[in-house]
Design a protein around this motif. Structure first.
Motif, mmCIF file in Angstrom:
data_model
loop_
_atom_site.group_PDB
_atom_site.id
_atom_site.type_symbol
_atom_site.label_atom_id
_atom_site.label_comp_id
_atom_site.label_asym_id
_atom_site.label_seq_id
_atom_site.Cartn_x
_atom_site.Cartn_y
_atom_site.Cartn_z
ATOM 1 N N LEU A 1 5.203 74.251 63.665
ATOM 2 C CA LEU A 1 5.957 74.207 62.420
ATOM 3 C C LEU A 1 5.881 72.986 61.421
ATOM 4 C CD1 LEU A 1 8.538 75.497 60.651
ATOM 5 C CD2 LEU A 1 9.982 74.624 62.519
ATOM 6 N N ILE A 2 5.716 73.141 60.368
ATOM 7 C CA ILE A 2 5.688 71.866 59.239
ATOM 8 C C ILE A 2 7.054 72.042 58.498
ATOM 9 C CG2 ILE A 2 4.836 70.600 57.388
ATOM 10 C CD1 ILE A 2 2.016 71.928 58.416
ATOM 11 N N LEU A 3 8.016 71.229 58.963
ATOM 12 C CA LEU A 3 9.321 71.171 58.387
ATOM 13 C C LEU A 3 9.676 70.223 57.526
ATOM 14 C CD1 LEU A 3 12.020 72.920 58.759
ATOM 15 C CD2 LEU A 3 12.537 71.382 60.913
ATOM 16 N N SER A 4 10.406 70.424 56.252
ATOM 17 C CA SER A 4 11.020 69.496 55.622
ATOM 18 C C SER A 4 12.239 69.159 56.067
ATOM 19 C CB SER A 4 11.144 69.778 54.164
ATOM 20 O OG SER A 4 12.051 68.978 53.494
ATOM 21 N N ARG A 5 12.632 67.659 56.238
ATOM 22 C CA ARG A 5 14.008 67.170 56.674
ATOM 23 C C ARG A 5 14.853 67.570 55.929
ATOM 24 N NH1 ARG A 5 16.203 64.325 60.820
ATOM 25 N NH2 ARG A 5 17.913 63.270 60.278
ATOM 26 N N SER A 6 14.734 67.725 54.709
ATOM 27 C CA SER A 6 15.884 68.000 53.497
ATOM 28 C C SER A 6 15.845 69.533 53.049
ATOM 29 C CB SER A 6 15.502 67.162 52.270
ATOM 30 O OG SER A 6 14.247 67.248 51.795
ATOM 31 N N LEU A 7 15.161 70.394 54.012
ATOM 32 C CA LEU A 7 15.371 71.572 53.642
ATOM 33 C C LEU A 7 16.841 72.285 53.405
ATOM 34 C CD1 LEU A 7 12.852 74.014 53.649
ATOM 35 C CD2 LEU A 7 13.879 74.451 55.935
ATOM 36 N N PRO A 8 16.950 73.117 52.643
ATOM 37 C CA PRO A 8 18.509 73.434 52.353
ATOM 38 C C PRO A 8 18.761 74.689 53.376
ATOM 39 C CG PRO A 8 17.181 74.348 50.755
ATOM 40 C CD PRO A 8 16.297 73.597 51.530
ATOM 41 N N ALA B 1 17.845 70.495 59.337
ATOM 42 C CA ALA B 1 16.440 70.630 59.688
ATOM 43 C C ALA B 1 16.544 70.344 61.267
ATOM 44 C CB ALA B 1 15.598 69.695 59.036
ATOM 45 N N GLN B 2 17.498 69.528 61.726
ATOM 46 C CA GLN B 2 17.407 69.155 63.231
ATOM 47 C C GLN B 2 17.862 70.371 64.146
ATOM 48 O OE1 GLN B 2 16.409 66.157 64.120
ATOM 49 N NE2 GLN B 2 16.798 66.677 66.420
ATOM 50 N N ALA B 3 18.399 71.294 63.448
ATOM 51 C CA ALA B 3 19.000 72.578 64.355
ATOM 52 C C ALA B 3 17.564 73.521 64.171
ATOM 53 C CB ALA B 3 20.176 73.248 63.378
ATOM 54 N N LYS C 1 -1.890 79.858 63.855
ATOM 55 C CA LYS C 1 -0.865 80.047 62.788
ATOM 56 C C LYS C 1 0.452 79.018 62.292
ATOM 57 C CE LYS C 1 0.094 84.546 61.960
ATOM 58 N NZ LYS C 1 0.598 86.059 62.439
ATOM 59 N N ILE C 2 0.269 78.690 61.218
ATOM 60 C CA ILE C 2 1.296 77.408 60.842
ATOM 61 C C ILE C 2 2.325 78.000 59.889
ATOM 62 C CG2 ILE C 2 1.509 75.175 59.616
ATOM 63 C CD1 ILE C 2 -1.372 74.823 60.367
ATOM 64 N N LEU C 3 3.732 77.763 60.455
ATOM 65 C CA LEU C 3 4.731 77.976 59.445
ATOM 66 C C LEU C 3 5.166 76.602 58.663
ATOM 67 C CD1 LEU C 3 7.235 79.669 58.514
ATOM 68 C CD2 LEU C 3 8.439 79.077 60.675
ATOM 69 N N ILE C 4 5.209 76.672 57.405
ATOM 70 C CA ILE C 4 5.334 75.558 56.725
ATOM 71 C C ILE C 4 6.525 75.723 55.795
ATOM 72 C CG2 ILE C 4 3.619 76.313 54.723
ATOM 73 C CD1 ILE C 4 3.203 73.077 54.345
ATOM 74 N N ALA C 5 7.608 74.849 56.012
ATOM 75 C CA ALA C 5 8.923 75.102 55.332
ATOM 76 C C ALA C 5 9.023 73.818 54.352
ATOM 77 C CB ALA C 5 9.909 75.326 56.275
ATOM 78 N N ASP C 6 9.419 73.936 53.132
ATOM 79 C CA ASP C 6 9.597 72.871 52.118
ATOM 80 C C ASP C 6 10.426 73.637 51.075
ATOM 81 O OD1 ASP C 6 9.052 70.886 49.833
ATOM 82 O OD2 ASP C 6 8.872 69.813 51.735
ATOM 83 N N GLU C 7 11.376 72.650 50.310
ATOM 84 C CA GLU C 7 12.057 73.143 49.290
ATOM 85 C C GLU C 7 11.344 73.415 47.912
ATOM 86 O OE1 GLU C 7 12.782 70.530 51.126
ATOM 87 O OE2 GLU C 7 13.929 69.072 50.137
ATOM 88 N N ASP C 8 10.153 72.500 47.923
ATOM 89 C CA ASP C 8 9.495 72.477 46.658
ATOM 90 C C ASP C 8 8.273 73.585 46.688
ATOM 91 O OD1 ASP C 8 7.361 71.747 44.879
ATOM 92 O OD2 ASP C 8 8.455 69.949 44.546
ATOM 93 N N ARG C 9 8.470 74.660 45.648
ATOM 94 C CA ARG C 9 7.598 75.803 45.846
ATOM 95 C C ARG C 9 6.227 75.452 45.383
ATOM 96 N NH1 ARG C 9 11.049 81.144 45.934
ATOM 97 N NH2 ARG C 9 12.997 80.182 45.796
ATOM 98 N N THR D 1 4.944 80.761 54.606
ATOM 99 C CA THR D 1 5.897 79.693 53.981
ATOM 100 C C THR D 1 7.112 79.982 54.060
ATOM 101 O OG1 THR D 1 5.260 80.904 51.914
ATOM 102 C CG2 THR D 1 3.813 78.863 52.309
ATOM 103 N N ALA D 2 7.797 78.873 54.013
ATOM 104 C CA ALA D 2 9.473 79.498 53.798
ATOM 105 C C ALA D 2 10.294 78.180 53.186
ATOM 106 C CB ALA D 2 10.183 79.172 55.190
ATOM 107 N N PHE D 3 10.946 78.683 51.986
ATOM 108 C CA PHE D 3 11.599 77.638 51.055
ATOM 109 C C PHE D 3 13.170 76.972 51.600
ATOM 110 C CE2 PHE D 3 11.366 81.389 48.737
ATOM 111 C CZ PHE D 3 12.975 81.751 48.375
ATOM 112 N N ASP D 4 13.610 77.649 52.346
ATOM 113 C CA ASP D 4 15.061 77.309 53.010
ATOM 114 C C ASP D 4 15.058 77.562 54.535
ATOM 115 O OD1 ASP D 4 16.600 80.049 51.328
ATOM 116 O OD2 ASP D 4 15.829 80.002 53.370
ATOM 117 N N GLY D 5 16.173 77.221 55.131
ATOM 118 C CA GLY D 5 16.322 77.351 56.471
ATOM 119 C C GLY D 5 16.371 78.687 56.901
ATOM 120 N N THR D 6 17.092 79.573 56.238
ATOM 121 C CA THR D 6 17.317 80.892 56.439
ATOM 122 C C THR D 6 15.981 81.900 56.770
ATOM 123 O OG1 THR D 6 19.197 80.974 55.136
ATOM 124 C CG2 THR D 6 18.568 83.100 55.786
#
Lengths: 410, 200
Positions: free
Chosen positions: B49-56, B60-62, B2-10, B29-34
């Motif tokens: 977790l695949i995480l975009s560093r510029s996620l709104p 991202a560090q948290a 199971k992979i959770l992928i988070a990026d602001e680009d849908r 998928t997730a498109f923001d930090g919340t």
């Protein structure tokens, strides 16, 4: 205040200081020179009369005070200063004559600041001096021969010099005030002057960054969807072309990214082993130098460490090596050394360029005449300079006796 | 897996959700930090977790630290170059990958990171000890996938691609120095990068 504004203020203030210093020096030097000339006119006039004005001759030898040719006329500016007919009467002076045995005789003594004895000693001390000059700050003297006697005339120019000293004090004070005011004005206005330039520069960098970033994710999405299409429908000519073009654009974006490293304002600072970086880059280029028949040598001091951005520093050395590879004729040499508290990188190669400084190669889009046919667009060394400056260093280049020498101090 | 992928680009999210599903991964998928926090907090156990560093919304560090505290390895997506100071941070990501990349680059990296996170292997070379499953250097400092690969490559006597490995070599040396170990990765002329001890 940022570096560019600071530099502008320093240079502008320096220029103002220089101009003021030259102008005020010229004014005051000319002023004092003219005062000397006026004093010399008086001593010369005295010398022509054996050291005494007609008005000071004993009664009987004295001529009338008033002379028609010296009569006061309106707007007679040529009768001011030392040429004034009243000067003979107002000048304070003394003249002593000395015979060949050194015996002194007072020709005239019209001074209240010194006694006759002091005046004689003063004149004796000047007897063997130069023909004319200043003595005891405000007194002008002249030594001359007449009737086998040596005459020394000393005149008081204290009153005549007061305006000159006033001009000196006022001009220097005014100059200091002007410098302070100009500094304040520059500090207040420099920021505004540079703002449009900085804004334009920032927008340009932002545009480059945006263009680069706006391609990154779309390219990733395009090539991923191309793969999905191929999985669903099998590979085809269309997807093959899309893949090829996407790879091409990806390579361009990555190249833009590596060059944009130099544009980044903030650096990723860590302890970097510059010796290892340099050896690594030069080793990787060794074969290329061999293929071009350029003998490449290097003297790299071990363990030269620096606090800096490893990616930028690596790119800087790569650009140096690439530049050398392009333009070296038959041999090239690289040096990395420690010079007291600084780190020095030096790159030399033989060249056909003429002697002289060639610092313009660090400007963007500038290529020298030996590079025009190479197709170079003149960006590599501008990036080298940007990295050097970002690490608080200096870079310079020159051509001397057929050798191109580039030196970086970090 | 199971992979959770988070990026602001849908578009990126939907494309890679489909692509990773083709590779037999279960993808959320997730498109923001919340949304990431909600996904991590709902009891689901993710393998990656695949995480975009510029996620709104949430830095991202948290999010990275939250995931790593729950033993979830993190691959960070970058829209900029990887910085050395991130690598020497107390919580670097397990791996970094910068846009643009090809699908096989990401899927290859996912495979590497997940395989390592599930490994019991202890890598040891010249006084340097790495607990691969926990991405830990000498039990104290976190290391990245690339740093582990560098140590493995050096141990195997193979050559390193200096340009790609650059920031990781410096961060590894920094960590070795922090731990007081004598070993360092140094460039030897004509031999490439090697692990040397300080008395060599």
């Amino acid at each position: 205040m940022n570096k560019a504004v600071k530099k502008f203020v320093i240079f502008a203030e320096g220029a103002i200081f220089l101009l003021l210093a030259v102008l005020l020096s010229v004014i005051n030097v000319v002023n004092f020179a003219m005062a000397s000339e006026d004093a010399d006119m008086l001593t010369s006039r005295l010398a022509s009369r054996e050291g005494v004005f007609r008005s000071d001759k004993p009664e009987g030898e004295r001529q009338p005070f008033f002379r028609e040719k010296d009569a006061f006329r309106l707007n007679r500016f040529d009768k001011m200063g030392p040429d004034s007919p009243e000067m003979d009467f107002s000048l304070r002076y003394f003249t002593y004559s000395f015979d060949k045995d050194g015996n002194a005789e007072a020709v005239v003594f019209k001074m209240s600041a010194v006694s006759e004895q002091e005046a004689e000693e003063w004149a004796r001390s000047l007897k063997n001096a130069s023909a004319t000059g200043w003595t005891r700050v405000n007194y002008r003297y002249r030594v001359y021969e007449s009737n086998k006697q040596t005459y020394v005339t000393v005149i008081d120019q204290g009153r005549e010099l007061v305006p000159s000293y006033r001009i000196l004090i006022i001009s220097v004070s005014g100059g200091v005030v002007l410098l302070v005011l100009s500094m304040l004005m520059l500090l207040l206005t420099a920021g505004r002057i540079f703002k449009p330039i900085e804004e334009s520069d920032r927008k340009q960098k932002q545009f480059i960054a945006n263009v680069k970033n706006e391609f990154r994710v779309p390219l990733t999405i395009i090539n991923a969807n191309t793969e999905l299409i191929e999985r669903e429908h099998g590979p085809g000519e269309s997807t093959r072309v899309i893949n090829k073009q996407v790879r091409r654009m990806t390579a361009t974006v990555k190249e833009l990214s590596s060059l944009a490293v130099f544009e980044e304002a903030d650096q990723s600072v860590t302890k970097v082993n510059l010796s290892d970086l340099m050896n690594s880059v030069l080793d990787s280029r060794a074969e290329a130098f061999e293929q071009k028949s350029v003998r490449m040598t290097a003297e790299v001091a071990p363990d030269v460490m620096i606090e800096g951005d490893s990616s930028r520093l690596r790119k800087m050395i790569e650009e140096l090596a690439e530049n050398t590879l392009k333009y070296a004729q038959s041999e090239a040499h690289f040096t990395l050394s420690r010079e007291k508290k600084r780190i020095r990188i030096r790159q030399e190669n033989d060249t056909t360029l003429a002697n002289g400084a060639v610092d313009q190669i660090f400007d963007r889009f500038t290529v020298l005449e030996n590079a025009e046919a190479s197709g170079s667009i003149g960006m590599g060394l501008s990036y080298v300079k940007a990295t050097v400056l970002a690490h608080n260093g200096r870079v310079s280049a020159k051509v001397s006796d057929g050798r191109f020498i580039l030196q970086i101090d970090l | 897996m199971k992979i959770l992928i988070a990026d602001e680009d849908r578009d990126f999210l939907s494309t890679y959700q489909r692509l990773l599903q083709v590779h037999s991964y279960e993808v959320v998928t997730a498109f923001d930090g919340t949304q990431v926090i909600q996904a991590l907090g709902n009891g689901t156990k993710y393998d990656l977790l695949i995480l975009s560093r510029s996620l709104p919304r949430i830095p991202a560090q948290a999010l990275l630290e939250t995931a790593q505290d729950r033993q979830i390895p993190v691959v960070m997506l970058l829209r900029e170059r990887v910085r050395s100071d991130w690598l020497t941070d107390s919580h670097p990501a397990n791996a970094y990958i910068g846009f643009p990349f090809f699908p096989d680059e990401l899927t290859g990296l996912i495979g590497e990171v997940v395989e390592k996170s599930q490994s019991q292997e202890q890598l040891e070379y010249d006084g340097v000890q790495i607990d691969i499953g926990r991405f830990l250097l000498c039990g104290k400092l976190r290391v990245t996938n690339e740093e582990i690969n560098i140590i493995r490559t050096l141990k195997d006597g193979q050559s390193l691609s200096a340009k790609r490995a650059e920031p990781y070599i410096h961060s590894l040396n920094h960590k070795l120095e922090q731990l007081g170990l004598p070993a360092r990765i140094r460039y030897m002329i004509r031999k490439g990068y090697r692990m040397v001890t300080s008395d060599e």
